[in-house]
Design a protein around this motif. Structure first.
Motif, PDB file in Angstrom:
ATOM      1  N   UNK A 180       0.834  -1.203   0.000  1.00  0.00           N
ATOM      2  CA  UNK A 180       0.000   0.000   0.000  1.00  0.00           C
ATOM      3  C   UNK A 180       0.871   1.256   0.000  1.00  0.00           C
ATOM      4  N   UNK A 181       1.947   1.235   0.793  1.00  0.00           N
ATOM      5  CA  UNK A 181       2.883   2.369   0.790  1.00  0.00           C
ATOM      6  C   UNK A 181       3.522   2.539  -0.583  1.00  0.00           C
ATOM      7  N   UNK A 182       3.851   1.432  -1.232  1.00  0.00           N
ATOM      8  CA  UNK A 182       4.459   1.501  -2.565  1.00  0.00           C
ATOM      9  C   UNK A 182       3.509   2.151  -3.566  1.00  0.00           C
ATOM     10  N   UNK A 183       2.211   1.926  -3.398  1.00  0.00           N
ATOM     11  CA  UNK A 183       1.217   2.557  -4.277  1.00  0.00           C
ATOM     12  C   UNK A 183       1.289   4.080  -4.203  1.00  0.00           C
ATOM     13  N   UNK A 184       1.774   4.577  -3.087  1.00  0.00           N
ATOM     14  CA  UNK A 184       1.861   6.022  -2.883  1.00  0.00           C
ATOM     15  C   UNK A 184       3.303   6.508  -2.852  1.00  0.00           C
ATOM     16  N   UNK A 185       4.163   5.791  -3.530  1.00  0.00           N
ATOM     17  CA  UNK A 185       5.585   6.136  -3.541  1.00  0.00           C
ATOM     18  C   UNK A 185       5.815   7.507  -4.169  1.00  0.00           C
ATOM     19  N   UNK A 186       6.848   8.163  -3.687  1.00  0.00           N
ATOM     20  CA  UNK A 186       7.194   9.497  -4.184  1.00  0.00           C
ATOM     21  C   UNK A 186       8.058   9.449  -5.444  1.00  0.00           C
ATOM     22  N   UNK A 187       8.656   8.301  -5.697  1.00  0.00           N
ATOM     23  CA  UNK A 187       9.508   8.150  -6.872  1.00  0.00           C
ATOM     24  C   UNK A 187       9.592   6.668  -7.229  1.00  0.00           C
ATOM     25  N   UNK A 188      10.176   6.381  -8.372  1.00  0.00           N
ATOM     26  CA  UNK A 188      10.381   4.987  -8.778  1.00  0.00           C
ATOM     27  C   UNK A 188      11.296   4.285  -7.778  1.00  0.00           C
ATOM     28  N   UNK A 189      12.331   4.972  -7.306  1.00  0.00           N
ATOM     29  CA  UNK A 189      13.246   4.383  -6.319  1.00  0.00           C
ATOM     30  C   UNK A 189      12.515   4.076  -5.013  1.00  0.00           C
ATOM     31  N   UNK A 190      11.649   4.972  -4.605  1.00  0.00           N
ATOM     32  CA  UNK A 190      10.860   4.758  -3.389  1.00  0.00           C
ATOM     33  C   UNK A 190       9.926   3.565  -3.574  1.00  0.00           C
ATOM     34  N   UNK A 191       9.321   3.461  -4.754  1.00  0.00           N
ATOM     35  CA  UNK A 191       8.447   2.329  -5.057  1.00  0.00           C
ATOM     36  C   UNK A 191       9.217   1.010  -4.951  1.00  0.00           C
ATOM     37  N   UNK A 192      10.378   0.968  -5.564  1.00  0.00           N
ATOM     38  CA  UNK A 192      11.203  -0.244  -5.543  1.00  0.00           C
ATOM     39  C   UNK A 192      11.609  -0.585  -4.113  1.00  0.00           C
ATOM     40  N   UNK A 193      11.947   0.429  -3.343  1.00  0.00           N
ATOM     41  CA  UNK A 193      12.328   0.203  -1.944  1.00  0.00           C
ATOM     42  C   UNK A 193      11.171  -0.386  -1.139  1.00  0.00           C
ATOM     43  N   UNK A 194      10.000   0.202  -1.256  1.00  0.00           N
ATOM     44  CA  UNK A 194       8.831  -0.279  -0.500  1.00  0.00           C
ATOM     45  C   UNK A 194       8.454  -1.706  -0.919  1.00  0.00           C
ATOM     46  N   UNK A 195       8.516  -1.978  -2.197  1.00  0.00           N
ATOM     47  CA  UNK A 195       8.225  -3.338  -2.658  1.00  0.00           C
ATOM     48  C   UNK A 195       9.312  -4.302  -2.180  1.00  0.00           C
ATOM     49  N   UNK A 196      10.540  -3.813  -2.063  1.00  0.00           N
ATOM     50  CA  UNK A 196      11.617  -4.638  -1.517  1.00  0.00           C
ATOM     51  C   UNK A 196      11.361  -5.006  -0.064  1.00  0.00           C
ATOM     52  N   UNK A 197      10.833  -4.067   0.693  1.00  0.00           N
ATOM     53  CA  UNK A 197      10.473  -4.350   2.087  1.00  0.00           C
ATOM     54  C   UNK A 197       9.340  -5.380   2.125  1.00  0.00           C
ATOM     55  N   UNK A 198       8.359  -5.225   1.241  1.00  0.00           N
ATOM     56  CA  UNK A 198       7.250  -6.191   1.165  1.00  0.00           C
ATOM     57  C   UNK A 198       7.786  -7.581   0.833  1.00  0.00           C
ATOM     58  N   UNK A 199       8.767  -7.649  -0.058  1.00  0.00           N
ATOM     59  CA  UNK A 199       9.390  -8.927  -0.417  1.00  0.00           C
ATOM     60  C   UNK A 199      10.057  -9.559   0.802  1.00  0.00           C
ATOM     61  N   UNK A 200      10.794  -8.780   1.560  1.00  0.00           N
ATOM     62  CA  UNK A 200      11.468  -9.287   2.753  1.00  0.00           C
ATOM     63  C   UNK A 200      10.462  -9.776   3.795  1.00  0.00           C
ATOM     64  N   UNK A 201       9.386  -9.028   3.967  1.00  0.00           N
ATOM     65  CA  UNK A 201       8.361  -9.417   4.942  1.00  0.00           C
ATOM     66  C   UNK A 201       7.662 -10.715   4.517  1.00  0.00           C
ATOM     67  N   UNK A 202       7.463 -10.886   3.231  1.00  0.00           N
ATOM     68  CA  UNK A 202       6.847 -12.118   2.733  1.00  0.00           C
ATOM     69  C   UNK A 202       7.756 -13.307   2.993  1.00  0.00           C
ATOM     70  N   UNK A 203       9.042 -13.123   2.715  1.00  0.00           N
ATOM     71  CA  UNK A 203       9.996 -14.208   2.954  1.00  0.00           C
ATOM     72  C   UNK A 203      10.111 -14.509   4.449  1.00  0.00           C
ATOM     73  N   UNK A 204      10.055 -13.477   5.284  1.00  0.00           N
ATOM     74  CA  UNK A 204      10.079 -13.701   6.731  1.00  0.00           C
ATOM     75  C   UNK A 204       8.854 -14.493   7.179  1.00  0.00           C
ATOM     76  N   UNK A 205       7.711 -14.201   6.594  1.00  0.00           N
ATOM     77  CA  UNK A 205       6.493 -14.939   6.920  1.00  0.00           C
ATOM     78  C   UNK A 205       6.655 -16.410   6.575  1.00  0.00           C
ATOM     79  N   UNK A 206       7.265 -16.690   5.435  1.00  0.00           N
ATOM     80  CA  UNK A 206       7.543 -18.073   5.056  1.00  0.00           C
ATOM     81  C   UNK A 206       8.399 -18.759   6.121  1.00  0.00           C
ATOM     82  N   UNK A 207       9.381 -18.050   6.640  1.00  0.00           N
ATOM     83  CA  UNK A 207      10.257 -18.606   7.682  1.00  0.00           C
ATOM     84  C   UNK A 207       9.441 -18.999   8.916  1.00  0.00           C
ATOM     85  N   UNK A 208       8.587 -18.108   9.388  1.00  0.00           N
ATOM     86  CA  UNK A 208       7.799 -18.402  10.596  1.00  0.00           C
ATOM     87  C   UNK A 208       6.826 -19.551  10.354  1.00  0.00           C
TER      88      UNK A 208
END
Length: 118
Positions: A50-78
């Motif tokens: 949701x934060x990525x949807x409101x990103x201020x730039x392409x770099x910000x979008x990529x960063x927010x989606x990168x965080x979402x990717x990490x959180x998804x992988x962490x969920x898989x771990x748990x």
């Protein structure tokens, strides 16, 4: 008409499933530590999308989606840890793990595309 956002919808549905799984584990297994970690990371995916949807730039979008990717992988771990320690039955694990894996692949694909289109 608003364009459908598949990753936004899937990550929201995944968060709902994470909340329900957390409730199930707390009620049935009386386990609160591992499941709480899964709850936090599982609901964080959609928040970051949701934060990525409101990103201020392409770099910000990529960063927010990168965080979402990490959180998804962490969920898989748990999820894997709870299965391995007997807090999750095969059925619950397989269903939730498949959704998380699908979401992870989708987010990775979005990041790769966004990087290529910079």
């Amino acid at each position: 008409m608003k364009k459908e956002n598949v990753v936004r919808e899937k990550s929201f549905r995944f968060a709902v499933r994470a909340i329900r799984l957390y409730q199930y584990i707390c009620d049935g297994q009386k386990e609160y530590v591992l499941s709480k970690q899964m709850l936090r990371s599982g609901t964080s995916v959609g928040a970051n999308v949701r934060e990525a949807d409101n990103a201020e730039s392409k770099a910000d979008f990529i960063h927010k989606m990168g965080v979402a990717q990490k959180e998804t992988d962490e969920t898989l771990y748990w999820l894997e840890l709870m299965k391995e320690t007997g807090y999750l039955a095969e059925k619950e694990f397989t269903s939730m793990h498949a959704d998380a894996d699908e979401l992870l692949k989708l987010i990775r694909s979005i990041i790769i595309t966004a990087k290529a289109n910079r």
